[in-house]
Scaffold this motif. Structure first.
Motif, PDB file in Angstrom:
ATOM      1  N   PRO A   1      42.000  19.904  39.199  1.00 45.99           N
ATOM      2  CA  PRO A   1      41.355  19.543  40.465  1.00 45.99           C
ATOM      3  C   PRO A   1      40.178  18.600  40.248  1.00 45.99           C
ATOM      4  O   PRO A   1      39.579  18.569  39.161  1.00 45.99           O
ATOM      5  CB  PRO A   1      40.888  20.893  41.015  1.00 45.99           C
TER       6      PRO A   1
ATOM      7  N   GLY B   1      36.311  18.479  32.418  1.00 45.50           N
ATOM      8  CA  GLY B   1      34.930  18.910  32.215  1.00 45.50           C
ATOM      9  C   GLY B   1      34.179  18.048  31.221  1.00 45.50           C
ATOM     10  O   GLY B   1      32.951  17.995  31.234  1.00 45.50           O
TER      11      GLY B   1
ATOM     12  N   ARG C   1      30.345  18.433  31.887  1.00 44.21           N
ATOM     13  CA  ARG C   1      29.975  19.544  32.769  1.00 44.21           C
ATOM     14  C   ARG C   1      29.749  20.773  31.892  1.00 44.21           C
ATOM     15  O   ARG C   1      30.668  21.268  31.250  1.00 44.21           O
ATOM     16  CB  ARG C   1      31.107  19.796  33.758  1.00 44.21           C
TER      17      ARG C   1
ATOM     18  N   GLU D   1      33.401  26.104  31.096  1.00 41.34           N
ATOM     19  CA  GLU D   1      32.311  25.396  31.763  1.00 41.34           C
ATOM     20  C   GLU D   1      30.963  25.763  31.155  1.00 41.34           C
ATOM     21  O   GLU D   1      30.077  24.910  31.038  1.00 41.34           O
ATOM     22  CB  GLU D   1      32.342  25.706  33.257  1.00 41.34           C
TER      23      GLU D   1
ATOM     24  N   PRO E   1      29.302  15.157  43.384  1.00 44.35           N
ATOM     25  CA  PRO E   1      30.114  16.352  43.132  1.00 44.35           C
ATOM     26  C   PRO E   1      30.953  16.682  44.358  1.00 44.35           C
ATOM     27  O   PRO E   1      30.547  16.403  45.500  1.00 44.35           O
ATOM     28  CB  PRO E   1      29.070  17.432  42.853  1.00 44.35           C
ATOM     29  N   SER E   2      32.102  17.273  44.144  1.00 42.89           N
ATOM     30  CA  SER E   2      32.928  17.690  45.269  1.00 42.89           C
ATOM     31  C   SER E   2      32.318  18.936  45.887  1.00 42.89           C
ATOM     32  O   SER E   2      31.567  19.674  45.262  1.00 42.89           O
ATOM     33  CB  SER E   2      34.361  17.966  44.818  1.00 42.89           C
TER      34      SER E   2
ATOM     35  N   GLN F   1      38.095  29.895  32.438  1.00 47.33           N
ATOM     36  CA  GLN F   1      37.548  28.700  33.082  1.00 47.33           C
ATOM     37  C   GLN F   1      36.020  28.730  33.037  1.00 47.33           C
ATOM     38  O   GLN F   1      35.366  27.729  32.722  1.00 47.33           O
ATOM     39  CB  GLN F   1      38.039  28.624  34.527  1.00 47.33           C
TER      40      GLN F   1
ATOM     41  N   ARG G   1      38.073  14.750  36.798  1.00 43.14           N
ATOM     42  CA  ARG G   1      38.849  15.984  36.755  1.00 43.14           C
ATOM     43  C   ARG G   1      38.530  16.842  35.531  1.00 43.14           C
ATOM     44  O   ARG G   1      38.521  18.064  35.616  1.00 43.14           O
ATOM     45  CB  ARG G   1      40.350  15.669  36.795  1.00 43.14           C
TER      46      ARG G   1
ATOM     47  N   ALA H   1      33.724  21.683  46.579  1.00 44.63           N
ATOM     48  CA  ALA H   1      34.239  22.942  46.017  1.00 44.63           C
ATOM     49  C   ALA H   1      33.687  23.235  44.631  1.00 44.63           C
ATOM     50  O   ALA H   1      33.837  24.338  44.114  1.00 44.63           O
ATOM     51  CB  ALA H   1      35.764  22.888  45.940  1.00 44.63           C
ATOM     52  N   SER H   2      33.042  22.250  43.993  1.00 46.52           N
ATOM     53  CA  SER H   2      32.581  22.452  42.604  1.00 46.52           C
ATOM     54  C   SER H   2      31.304  23.266  42.550  1.00 46.52           C
ATOM     55  O   SER H   2      30.608  23.426  43.521  1.00 46.52           O
ATOM     56  CB  SER H   2      32.360  21.104  41.928  1.00 46.52           C
TER      57      SER H   2
ATOM     58  N   TRP I   1      36.441  17.618  40.526  1.00 43.15           N
ATOM     59  CA  TRP I   1      35.172  18.327  40.706  1.00 43.15           C
ATOM     60  C   TRP I   1      34.027  17.373  41.033  1.00 43.15           C
ATOM     61  O   TRP I   1      32.945  17.822  41.458  1.00 43.15           O
ATOM     62  CB  TRP I   1      34.830  19.175  39.485  1.00 43.15           C
ATOM     63  N   ALA I   2      34.252  16.070  40.883  1.00 43.08           N
ATOM     64  CA  ALA I   2      33.239  15.070  41.233  1.00 43.08           C
ATOM     65  C   ALA I   2      33.910  13.705  41.286  1.00 43.08           C
ATOM     66  O   ALA I   2      35.081  13.554  40.901  1.00 43.08           O
ATOM     67  CB  ALA I   2      32.096  15.062  40.223  1.00 43.08           C
TER      68      ALA I   2
END
Length: 215
Positions: A118, A137, A165, A84, A211-212, A80, A135, A214-215, A120-121
């Protein structure tokens, strides 16, 4: 395409713990795993797509199940992180499994497997209540129902823009849209960096980038 030495060292430690064969040159096996991922990257509509399902075949007997499961989870995190860092698109969550055999060799099988990712933003409409989650990237923004971020707006093209991302930053690029893409009112062509609170314009409509947590 080779990945960073940081990832190679991290994988060398992990794979050695799973197989218990610490007499082997672990960094070579780590390079094998990482090169298999990089070598399986293909070009898609939104850009490079990396495999998100890996089966790592190792010689020898497996460690305790909890050790194997723990290493598989951390290895998934490495994949992951690599995606990214390089701006690769993953079509679903990363999953890693191990296969052990008597032959004194190692290999990696890769697969692109769609699945739920998930958030991320999100893009939140400046004048209105619509919020669209991001969701992937590398996410295509557009009016088409096949877009990753669907904006049902008359001035939004079917494939309007791309949100990327990569390496700790977020980028916005236009995809040849009919009515233009904008960042805080300025027209966008080549990728430009986006930060929290920026206003992204797609034709005549504007969305705030958030952005969320958790990101």
């Amino acid at each position: 395409m080779r990945l960073t030495r940081h990832f190679e060292r991290r994988l060398g430690r992990l794979v050695g713990a799973v197989s218990g064969r610490r007499d082997e040159p672990e960094i070579d096996l780590a390079a094998l795993v990482l090169d298999a991922i990089a070598g399986a990257v293909v070009e898609g509509p939104a850009g490079p797509i990396a495999p998100n399902r890996l089966t790592v075949s190792l010689a020898g007997e497996p460690a305790a199940p909890e050790v194997v499961a723990s290493v598989a989870e951390e290895l998934a995190g490495v994949v992951q992180d690599a995606a990214e860092e390089h701006g690769w698109r993953l079509e679903g969550p990363v999953g890693v499994s191990f296969a052990f055999r008597a032959e004194d060799d190692a290999g990696v099988d890769t697969l692109v497997a769609p699945g739920d990712l998930p958030v991320w933003a999100e893009l939140s409409r400046v004048a209105g209540s619509h919020a669209a989650p991001i969701r992937h990237g590398r996410a295509i923004v557009g009016r088409s129902t096949s877009a990753d971020v669907v904006l049902d707006e008359d001035t939004v093209s079917r494939r309007h823009a791309l949100v990327i991302r990569q390496a700790g930053s977020v980028w916005l690029a236009d995809l040849g849209s009919a009515n233009g893409t904008y960042l805080n009112g300025a027209p966008v062509g080549d990728p430009v960096e986006v930060v929290a609170g920026d206003v992204l314009g797609f034709g005549d409509v504007s969305y705030s980038f958030r952005p969320s947590e958790a990101s």
